[in-house]
Design a protein around this motif. Structure first.
Motif, PDB file in Angstrom:
ATOM      1  N   PRO A  25       9.358  10.581  -6.763  1.00 43.20           N
ATOM      2  CA  PRO A  25       9.161  11.366  -5.537  1.00 43.20           C
ATOM      3  C   PRO A  25       8.707  10.501  -4.350  1.00 43.20           C
ATOM      4  CG  PRO A  25       8.079  12.410  -7.424  1.00 43.20           C
ATOM      5  CD  PRO A  25       8.502  11.053  -7.868  1.00 43.20           C
ATOM      6  N   LYS A  26       9.166  10.882  -3.172  1.00 43.21           N
ATOM      7  CA  LYS A  26       8.863  10.105  -1.962  1.00 43.21           C
ATOM      8  C   LYS A  26       7.361   9.939  -1.704  1.00 43.21           C
ATOM      9  CE  LYS A  26       9.952   9.756   2.952  1.00 43.21           C
ATOM     10  NZ  LYS A  26      10.709  10.317   4.087  1.00 43.21           N
ATOM     11  N   PRO A  27       6.507  10.963  -1.925  1.00 34.95           N
ATOM     12  CA  PRO A  27       5.073  10.736  -1.678  1.00 34.95           C
ATOM     13  C   PRO A  27       4.494   9.573  -2.488  1.00 34.95           C
ATOM     14  CG  PRO A  27       5.512  13.080  -1.890  1.00 34.95           C
ATOM     15  CD  PRO A  27       6.783  12.368  -2.276  1.00 34.95           C
ATOM     16  N   LEU A  28       5.124   9.247  -3.629  1.00 36.96           N
ATOM     17  CA  LEU A  28       4.648   8.121  -4.436  1.00 36.96           C
ATOM     18  C   LEU A  28       5.176   6.792  -3.896  1.00 36.96           C
ATOM     19  CD1 LEU A  28       4.898   9.556  -8.072  1.00 36.96           C
ATOM     20  CD2 LEU A  28       2.923   9.489  -6.550  1.00 36.96           C
ATOM     21  N   TRP A  29       6.510   6.684  -3.704  1.00 36.80           N
ATOM     22  CA  TRP A  29       7.031   5.372  -3.296  1.00 36.80           C
ATOM     23  C   TRP A  29       6.721   5.024  -1.841  1.00 36.80           C
ATOM     24  CZ3 TRP A  29      10.433   5.677   0.692  1.00 36.80           C
ATOM     25  CH2 TRP A  29      11.381   6.701   0.756  1.00 36.80           C
ATOM     26  N   SER A  30       6.517   6.037  -0.991  1.00 34.73           N
ATOM     27  CA  SER A  30       6.289   5.729   0.427  1.00 34.73           C
ATOM     28  C   SER A  30       4.894   5.153   0.682  1.00 34.73           C
ATOM     29  CB  SER A  30       6.539   6.950   1.298  1.00 34.73           C
ATOM     30  OG  SER A  30       5.698   8.013   0.917  1.00 34.73           O
ATOM     31  N   ARG A  31       4.004   5.208  -0.319  1.00 37.09           N
ATOM     32  CA  ARG A  31       2.699   4.548  -0.155  1.00 37.09           C
ATOM     33  C   ARG A  31       2.859   3.037   0.001  1.00 37.09           C
ATOM     34  NH1 ARG A  31      -0.142   7.173  -5.488  1.00 37.09           N
ATOM     35  NH2 ARG A  31      -0.020   9.375  -4.889  1.00 37.09           N
ATOM     36  N   THR A  32       3.796   2.473  -0.752  1.00 34.56           N
ATOM     37  CA  THR A  32       3.991   1.018  -0.725  1.00 34.56           C
ATOM     38  C   THR A  32       5.166   0.617   0.161  1.00 34.56           C
ATOM     39  OG1 THR A  32       5.344   1.222  -2.728  1.00 34.56           O
ATOM     40  CG2 THR A  32       3.024   0.588  -3.015  1.00 34.56           C
ATOM     41  N   ASN A  33       6.157   1.500   0.294  1.00 35.93           N
ATOM     42  CA  ASN A  33       7.379   1.176   1.033  1.00 35.93           C
ATOM     43  C   ASN A  33       7.668   2.285   2.046  1.00 35.93           C
ATOM     44  OD1 ASN A  33       7.488  -0.030  -1.805  1.00 35.93           O
ATOM     45  ND2 ASN A  33       9.197  -1.102  -0.850  1.00 35.93           N
ATOM     46  N   PRO A  34       6.944   2.317   3.164  1.00 34.05           N
ATOM     47  CA  PRO A  34       7.108   3.421   4.116  1.00 34.05           C
ATOM     48  C   PRO A  34       8.527   3.477   4.693  1.00 34.05           C
ATOM     49  CG  PRO A  34       5.712   1.677   5.017  1.00 34.05           C
ATOM     50  CD  PRO A  34       5.925   1.348   3.588  1.00 34.05           C
ATOM     51  N   ALA A  35       9.023   4.706   4.877  1.00 33.86           N
ATOM     52  CA  ALA A  35      10.383   4.917   5.383  1.00 33.86           C
ATOM     53  C   ALA A  35      10.353   5.233   6.873  1.00 33.86           C
ATOM     54  CB  ALA A  35      11.034   6.067   4.617  1.00 33.86           C
TER      55      ALA A  35
END
Length: 288
Positions: A25-35
């Motif tokens: 899910p985006k809330p997890l990966w966007s912590r390290t790799n913001p979109a």
């Protein structure tokens, strides 16, 4: 003369964050790799030049520049890096390169290996004095592509290497790791992302430097289930990644991240949650 390593920035681009993290899910990966507002995340094409005596080996070549504006429009290039400019800044010319080692033949890894000829009538190897290295199983996989990967294996990026007579294959691995007699480093073979991707392991000044290619695209991909949507066999990526990351944590490997625009080199450590980030290093902290 001791071996020297030169990071070669071949040009930044962007990819869809969802595709880069698959089912996460985006809330997890966007912590390290913001979109950005289009859900795109920053991606580097950080190649590596090994200077060892008379041998100059370039690992991967970025996207190159020979496809159409429409093609590059999908990948939002940014920054001022180009392969040739970066080589020149390090004091090298493309005709100096003796070997080009391609971890795999997806366009963002091998596009810079082939250029348009002078008359713009066809294609030729960018590095006219170099031997180009792949492996037979991956070459066959790339030149007779499955429908899922077809858009990543572009014939104009690949076939001129063979047509020029400059292509050679490393020996078939007997197991997942082989000491490549043909080159100045060992190779970890991985089949999750694509068939027989090759991950170089380089001994440098008492350290083990591992060129991660697409086995670990960014530091944000360290948790085991954080697997790219691009991987053809994600259920193979999981054990390959687990085995490798355990070795990396056990042996203090330095992981050279080809695609991480913001964390060039990392180390990892064991934690209760599994292998996680230990330290990040700038390029000039390790290579000078």
């Amino acid at each position: 003369m001791p071996m020297n390593l030169h990071p070669i920035e071949a040009g930044n681009f962007k990819l869809d964050g969802g595709a880069m993290f698959g089912v996460v899910p985006k809330p997890l990966w966007s912590r390290t790799n913001p979109a950005d507002s289009n859900n795109m995340i920053d991606i580097a094409s950080r190649c590596l030049l090994i200077e060892n005596g008379d041998r100059l080996t370039l690992i991967d070549t970025g996207m190159g520049n020979k496809q159409s504006d429409k093609f590059f429009g999908y990948y939002c290039p940014w920054g001022n890096f180009t392969l040739e400019k970066s080589l020149n800044e390090k004091g090298f010319h493309k005709n100096d390169i003796t070997d080009v080692f391609l971890t795999h033949l997806h366009f963002d890894h091998c596009g810079g290996a082939v250029q348009r000829n002078k008359n713009q009538t066809g294609y030729e190897p960018t590095f006219k004095n170099a031997t180009y290295w792949s492996n037979e199983k991956h070459w066959n996989w790339a030149t007779k592509p499955n429908r899922r990967e077809k858009a990543s294996f572009l014939s104009e990026n690949i076939l001129p290497m063979q047509e020029s007579g400059q292509l050679k294959f490393v020996g078939d691995p007997k197991e997942y790791f082989s000491t490549a007699n043909e080159l100045d480093f060992g190779i970890f073979f991985a089949d999750g992302h694509t068939e027989k991707q090759m991950i170089p392991h380089i001994d440098y000044k008492g350290k083990k430097i591992v060129f991660m290619a697409d086995l670990l695209p960014t530091a944000g991909h360290l948790p085991l289930p954080f697997v790219m949507g691009y991987d053809t066999r994600p259920l193979l990526t999981l054990p390959e990644k687990e085995m490798f990351l355990n070795m990396a944590a056990d042996n203090d490997y330095y992981l050279f991240l080809e695609h991480d625009a913001h964390n060039p080199i990392i180390t990892v450590k064991h934690t209760e949650k599994g292998v996680r980030l230990n330290e990040c290093f700038a390029i000039d902290e390790l290579f000078n």
